[in-house]
Design a protein around this motif. Structure first.
Motif, PDB file in Angstrom:
ATOM      1  N   CYS A   2      36.330  53.511  14.863  1.00  0.00           N
ATOM      2  CA  CYS A   2      36.153  54.061  16.210  1.00  0.00           C
ATOM      3  C   CYS A   2      36.789  55.441  16.271  1.00  0.00           C
ATOM      4  CB  CYS A   2      36.810  53.171  17.246  1.00  0.00           C
ATOM      5  SG  CYS A   2      36.016  51.567  17.403  1.00  0.00           S
ATOM      6  N   GLY A   4      37.698  58.461  19.048  1.00  0.00           N
ATOM      7  CA  GLY A   4      37.767  58.910  20.426  1.00  0.00           C
ATOM      8  C   GLY A   4      37.371  60.374  20.502  1.00  0.00           C
ATOM      9  N   HIS A  42      35.462  56.581  24.342  1.00  0.00           N
ATOM     10  CA  HIS A  42      35.012  55.721  23.249  1.00  0.00           C
ATOM     11  C   HIS A  42      33.774  54.989  23.740  1.00  0.00           C
ATOM     12  CE1 HIS A  42      38.712  55.855  20.731  1.00  0.00           C
ATOM     13  NE2 HIS A  42      39.307  56.036  21.895  1.00  0.00           N
TER      14      HIS A  42
END
Length: 103
Positions: A2, A4, A42
Motif C-alpha cells: 500500500c 499513501g 489510500h
C-alpha cells in the motif's frame, strides 16, 4: 504494498472531497476538512490530515521511487533520512526498552 499518496482537497461536500486532481476522496476517517487541506490518501480514502511540508516530502520520495524503478537514481528524494541513525517508532522503542522481544 500500500502506498499513501498526498492530495490537496479542493472542495468538500459532506464526507466527500474533491482533490486538486479532480478525484473524489472519502473523508469519513478524517472528519471535516477545509478546502486547501492536505490529506494522505489510500485507495480513495483520506486516512489522515498532513502538513504541506509532509506532503512535499512524501511526493519527493514517490518521485525518487519512480526514478529508481525506471533505472535512474533517487536524487535527493530521501534527503530527510540521510545522515541520521535509523529510529524505531515510539511504541516499538518503548517495547524494546522494556525488554520485550515481540511488539
Amino acid at each position: 504494498m500500500c502506498v499513501g499518496v498526498p492530495m490537496r482537497i479542493a472542495a468538500v461536500d459532506g464526507i466527500a472531497g474533491t482533490t486538486a486532481y479532480g478525484e473524489m476522496v472519502d473523508l469519513s476517517l478524517t472528519g471535516p476538512v477545509a478546502p486547501g487541506t492536505w490529506v494522505l490518501t489510500h485507495l480513495g480514502s483520506a486516512r489522515e490530515v498532513i502538513s504541506a511540508e509532509e506532503a512535499r516530502l512524501i511526493a519527493d520520495a514517490l518521485d525518487g521511487l519512480r526514478s529508481v524503478m525506471a533505472g535512474g537514481g533517487a536524487g535527493g528524494a530521501f534527503a530527510d533520512l540521510e545522515n541520521r541513525d535509523p529510529a524505531l517508532p515510539p511504541h516499538l522503542e518503548a517495547a524494546r526498552a522494556a525488554g520485550k522481544r515481540e511488539a
